[in-house]
Every structure is written in C-alpha cells, then in structure tokens.
Design an enzyme around this catalytic site. Structure first.
Site, PDB file in Angstrom:
ATOM      1  N   ALA A  36       0.821  -1.209   0.000  1.00 27.64           N
ATOM      2  CA  ALA A  36       0.000   0.000   0.000  1.00 27.64           C
ATOM      3  C   ALA A  36       0.855   1.260   0.000  1.00 27.64           C
ATOM      4  O   ALA A  36       0.559   2.235  -0.703  1.00 27.64           O
ATOM      5  CB  ALA A  36      -0.947  -0.005   1.199  1.00 27.64           C
ATOM      6  N   GLU A  55      10.269   3.358   6.297  1.00 25.44           N
ATOM      7  CA  GLU A  55      10.019   1.949   6.600  1.00 25.44           C
ATOM      8  C   GLU A  55      10.857   1.539   7.797  1.00 25.44           C
ATOM      9  O   GLU A  55      12.077   1.679   7.784  1.00 25.44           O
ATOM     10  CB  GLU A  55      10.343   1.082   5.386  1.00 25.44           C
ATOM     11  N   ASN A  63       3.649  -7.267   4.692  1.00 23.42           N
ATOM     12  CA  ASN A  63       2.919  -8.513   4.505  1.00 23.42           C
ATOM     13  C   ASN A  63       2.668  -8.823   3.036  1.00 23.42           C
ATOM     14  O   ASN A  63       2.440  -9.972   2.670  1.00 23.42           O
ATOM     15  CB  ASN A  63       1.583  -8.475   5.251  1.00 23.42           C
ATOM     16  N   GLY A  68       0.247 -14.501  -1.004  1.00 26.77           N
ATOM     17  CA  GLY A  68       0.228 -15.283  -2.237  1.00 26.77           C
ATOM     18  C   GLY A  68       0.312 -14.420  -3.478  1.00 26.77           C
ATOM     19  O   GLY A  68       0.529 -14.930  -4.584  1.00 26.77           O
ATOM     20  N   GLY A  69       0.115 -13.104  -3.302  1.00 23.12           N
ATOM     21  CA  GLY A  69       0.256 -12.169  -4.413  1.00 23.12           C
ATOM     22  C   GLY A  69      -0.931 -12.096  -5.350  1.00 23.12           C
ATOM     23  O   GLY A  69      -0.946 -11.263  -6.256  1.00 23.12           O
ATOM     24  N   ARG A 305     -12.996 -18.321   4.487  1.00 22.29           N
ATOM     25  CA  ARG A 305     -11.880 -18.814   5.290  1.00 22.29           C
ATOM     26  C   ARG A 305     -12.287 -19.087   6.733  1.00 22.29           C
ATOM     27  O   ARG A 305     -11.834 -20.065   7.339  1.00 22.29           O
ATOM     28  CB  ARG A 305     -10.724 -17.807   5.245  1.00 22.29           C
ATOM     29  N   HIS A 414      -4.702 -12.100   8.790  1.00 23.50           N
ATOM     30  CA  HIS A 414      -5.035 -10.727   8.405  1.00 23.50           C
ATOM     31  C   HIS A 414      -5.877 -10.082   9.498  1.00 23.50           C
ATOM     32  O   HIS A 414      -6.773 -10.716  10.053  1.00 23.50           O
ATOM     33  CB  HIS A 414      -5.833 -10.744   7.090  1.00 23.50           C
ATOM     34  N   GLU A 443      -3.667  -2.650   5.243  1.00 27.51           N
ATOM     35  CA  GLU A 443      -4.138  -3.385   6.413  1.00 27.51           C
ATOM     36  C   GLU A 443      -4.228  -2.529   7.668  1.00 27.51           C
ATOM     37  O   GLU A 443      -4.812  -2.956   8.665  1.00 27.51           O
ATOM     38  CB  GLU A 443      -3.235  -4.596   6.663  1.00 27.51           C
TER      39      GLU A 443
END
Length: 475
Positions: A36, A55, A63, A68-69, A305, A414, A443
């Site tokens: 993001a 950062e 993350n 999994g991209g 999930r 998540h 997130e």
C-alpha cells in the site's frame, strides 16, 4: 590554544547550520514500505509531488511480499473465455456478504469498481500474470489473477521500481514514532517524528499530506489478544515481524477512530511448523480436497476462510491435509516452492496409490480411498451434495497418480480492523470528521472487509486504496 578555538568555532557553526536546516520537508510523507505504501508513494510522485517513504524494517514489502500475491478483479474478457460469468455487482455481493454485512458499503463499492483499473495500472508498469483465472482460498468466485513472480514479489518489484523512477526517496530502518498535528486532537496533520537506525531523532514535515500505510497487527500477540482473547500466544501467524500495529495506535493518539479491531482472520492453510502459507503442493480449490486425520472430507473447500477454519477446529487434533493428484500440482506454487524441494524437505508427502499416501500421513487407507472415490463421483455429477461446493470448483477429479498430501493448520493471517477511512482514503476522527492531511491505505485500515476478508481481496485493497490515498495526499 588556537586549535581549540578553531574546533569550538566549527562546533558552534555546525550547531547553527543544523538548527537553521530545521525539519526535513516533502510534499507527501508515506509511513510504511509495503504494498500500500509503495503504491501510494508512486501515485503521489507521478503527480509531481516530492515523496519520502519511511520503513521501520530493513527491507521493503511488509505482509504483501509474504502473501500469495493474487488479486481479485472482475475481468470480462478472460473470464468469458473460460465460461465464467461475473460482474462488479457480484464481486460486491460476495465481499459485503462474505464479511457478514459489517463493512462500509461505500468502501466495498470503491474496492470492486477500482479492482480492474488497479490491475491494469500494475500491468502497464511491468507486472506479469498468468492468463488463467482461478479462485484463491476463500475467494468464493473465480476472479483471481495469479502473478508469474512468486508470492507478492511482483507487486513490490513493480512499485518500488515505479516509485524510484518517479523520484521517491525511501528510508529503511527508520521508525515513525508519532504523528504531528497542529493541536492534540484538532487541526491538520503536518508531518511525523521518526528515529533512524543510529538512534537519530528526525522531524519530517509534509506540505500536502501524510499517508499511513504501516500495516496491521497480526504479529503483535499482546495487541491481538487484547482485541480477540481467543487467539492464544501460541497461535502461529503468517505475518512478518513488523506487523505490530503502531500506525493504528499513533493515529488514535491524535484522534483517529478505529473499527472492527476484533475481526482477525485465521487462514486454514498454515504450515504446521512455520505458520506461513508456503509449502503447498496445490494452490487452487478446483484441484484439491481437504481431509481430516480420519481420511474424510469435513467442509466445503470453497467456503469462506472463517468457515473453513471452524471446520478444522472441530476436527480431531485440529489439523487437516490438502489432497491432490498429479494434475492438481502447482510447480512451482504461488510462493515459488518446487515440488521436488517440498518432498525432500518432508513438507509434502507423495504416494503412487492412495493407500500408500494414507500410510505416509497416518490416515486409514480405506477411508481416504472411499473419500476420493466419492468426490470424483460428485465431480462427474457436477454437484457436491455432501458439502455444497459450487459447480465452478468441481472441475477436476483426483485420480491420476501420483497423489499428494500437504499438512495444514490454522494460522493468524489478516487483521480486518483498523483506522476508519472514507472512499477518498481520508482518516476519520472519533467525532466522524475528516482529519485534514491524514490518509490511510492497506491493512492499517478497517471497514473494507467486515468480519472476514475474501482471499485475493487484500491485494485489491492495497492497490485501490493505496492509489487513492497517494493521489489525494498529493493534492
């Protein structure tokens, strides 16, 4: 004596020079170098803003690089070629209802309508994807695009390169410790305070806006348990070590509102030893089933999930195996793992027959054989009357040897809760008003996914709202 005077003069001059220099200044300050943050930085810089990304870790990616991209986006041309009917209204329905109607509908609409443009922006900047549309774990529908590069590396490569090309300055090992606001709970957010690796304190001002993109808190056991005490300290996580929620807390300190902090997603595909999602022999639900230690199916493998996890938690020893055959192998899988390496490391088991596979994983052979035979029958019938898998996931039988089993356990994945934002990615305060100069994406935010995030929607989220946040912060 003259030398001492000279040194003293130099020290005084240096002090006055530093004092005169004052805080560092940029048009836009981005907190966090994950997906993001890099998207937001690129968006702002491509509009001509001077941008710095701060950062706290020694690497970029957050993350995102561990994910999994995959990205969900309604993409009519390739979907139609595969016989898939889809629409943004259906994506909205799946996302909103998949989160138990607890999300902000306006944010969900922004997400689904911005998905394909976000994917196209990345493709224009060099992202590579496979042509086949698939279904990520818990995505509920085949609208998932898989990257050619493993895990989330493609996103970080594309947007770190794009940010650099646009002139973004990136400082790693630099931890933001607080936001600067004109008054404690009022006025504009005009910058941040940070500490670099050497312990130097920095004050960095933003002439236009600050973007909070510091990620969630899935790796912070104390904060996690504060909001969801059912997740004990031994619960594994897929999150990187820096996902500890400081961005949420420092935003609350200057008045920001939060929502859904107790909505924490558990992923059904955790590695029993590592807690992450790597090490699978098969990636997509059309190609596998789940069985428990009794060799039996126990849940709809294409469900949400949280439903899948609840199913696992009700099983003996609270674990399961992903079962697939030769035709269901992903080699490499979405994390870049090769099957031979997984077999050598004992992370995946192989059997020339189901009976041999059953012996290796310690389940009753007769039960596993009966389970797979029953599943193959359901595939040929085109309807899962046992567990209700949708027809678009009943596309492939499991009958071509060799056969494979991947052990899996639930793992924290998540955090759906975080800062309240509007569709312009502006952060909202506890009175329901916009905090001037403060934007957020990824997130660190809440309200987009409700109680449960669909698989593949996180990457959509960081791309859609990252771009909006960066664009609006630069205005």
């Amino acid at each position: 004596m003259k030398k001492l005077l000279l040194v003293a003069c130099l020290i005084v001059c240096l002090f006055h020079t530093c004092a005169a220099a004052g805080p560092l200044e940029y048009d836009v300050v981005v907190v966090g170098g994950g997906g993001a943050g890099l998207v937001a930085a690129t968006a702002a810089a491509e509009q001509g803003s001077s941008v710095i990304v701060l950062e706290k870790m020694s690497y970029l990616g957050g993350n995102t690089i561990r994910s999994g991209g995959v990205i969900n986006a309604v993409d009519p041309e390739p979907q139609k070629a595969q016989g898939i009917e889809d629409s943004t209204d259906l994506h909205f329905k799946h996302t909103y209802e998949g989160g138990d109607n607890k999300a902000n509908p306006e944010l969900v609409r922004t997400l689904v309508e911005g998905a394909l443009p976000a994917l196209q922006r990345a493709l224009d900047r060099g992202l590579k994807i496979y042509p086949e549309i698939t279904t990520a774990t818990g995505a509920l529908w085949p609208r998932t695009h898989r990257l050619v590069e493993p895990a989330g590396t493609g996103w970080i490569r594309v947007y770190s390169e794009s940010a650099a090309k646009a002139g973004v300055e990136i400082r790693k090992d630099t931890k933001v410790v607080s936001l600067l606001r004109e008054e404690p709970l009022a006025g504009r957010v005009y910058g941040v305070k940070a500490v670099d690796k050497a312990g130097n304190e920095l004050e960095i001002h933003a002439r236009r806006g600050v973007v909070m993109a510091s990620g969630g808190f899935g790796a912070d056991v104390k904060l996690r348990m504060q909001h969801n005490p059912t997740l004990g300290p031994d619960t594994p996580t897929t999150n990187h070590p820096g996902a500890t929620g400081e961005g949420i807390i420092m935003s609350q300190d200057i008045g920001a509102a939060v929502t859904g902090m107790d909505f924490i997603q558990i992923h059904p595909h955790g590695d029993p030893k590592l807690g992450d999602l790597t090490g699978r022999a098969s990636d997509f639900v059309q190609k596998y089933i789940y069985v428990n230690i009794e060799g039996k199916r126990f849940v709809n493998e294409a469900e949400r999930r949280d439903v899948q996890v609840a199913g696992i938690m009700a099983q003996p020893e609270t674990r399961m195996f992903i079962i697939n055959d030769k035709n269901g192998v992903s080699d490499p899988n979405i994390f870049g793992d090769h099957l031979d390496d997984l077999l050598a490391a004992d992370r995946v088991q192989q059997g020339d027959t189901l009976a041999e596979l059953a012996e290796k994983i310690g389940v009753p052979a007769a039960a596993l054989e009966a389970t797979v035979a029953r599943y193959n029958e359901l595939v040929k019938q085109g309807k899962d009357v046992d567990f209700g898998r949708p027809e678009n996931t009943l596309q492939q039988t499991i009958e071509t040897p060799p056969f494979y089993a991947t052990p899996r356990v639930p793992t924290v994945h998540h955090t759906m809760g975080g800062l309240v934002i509007n569709k312009e990615a502006q952060v909202i305060d506890r009175r329901g008003e916009v905090i001037p100069g403060l934007f957020a994406a990824g997130e660190v935010t809440g309200g987009i996914h409700g109680t449960n995030r669909l698989g593949g929607n996180a990457i959509t989220d960081i791309n859609v709202f990252g771009w909006i946040a960066g664009t609006n912060a630069a205005k």
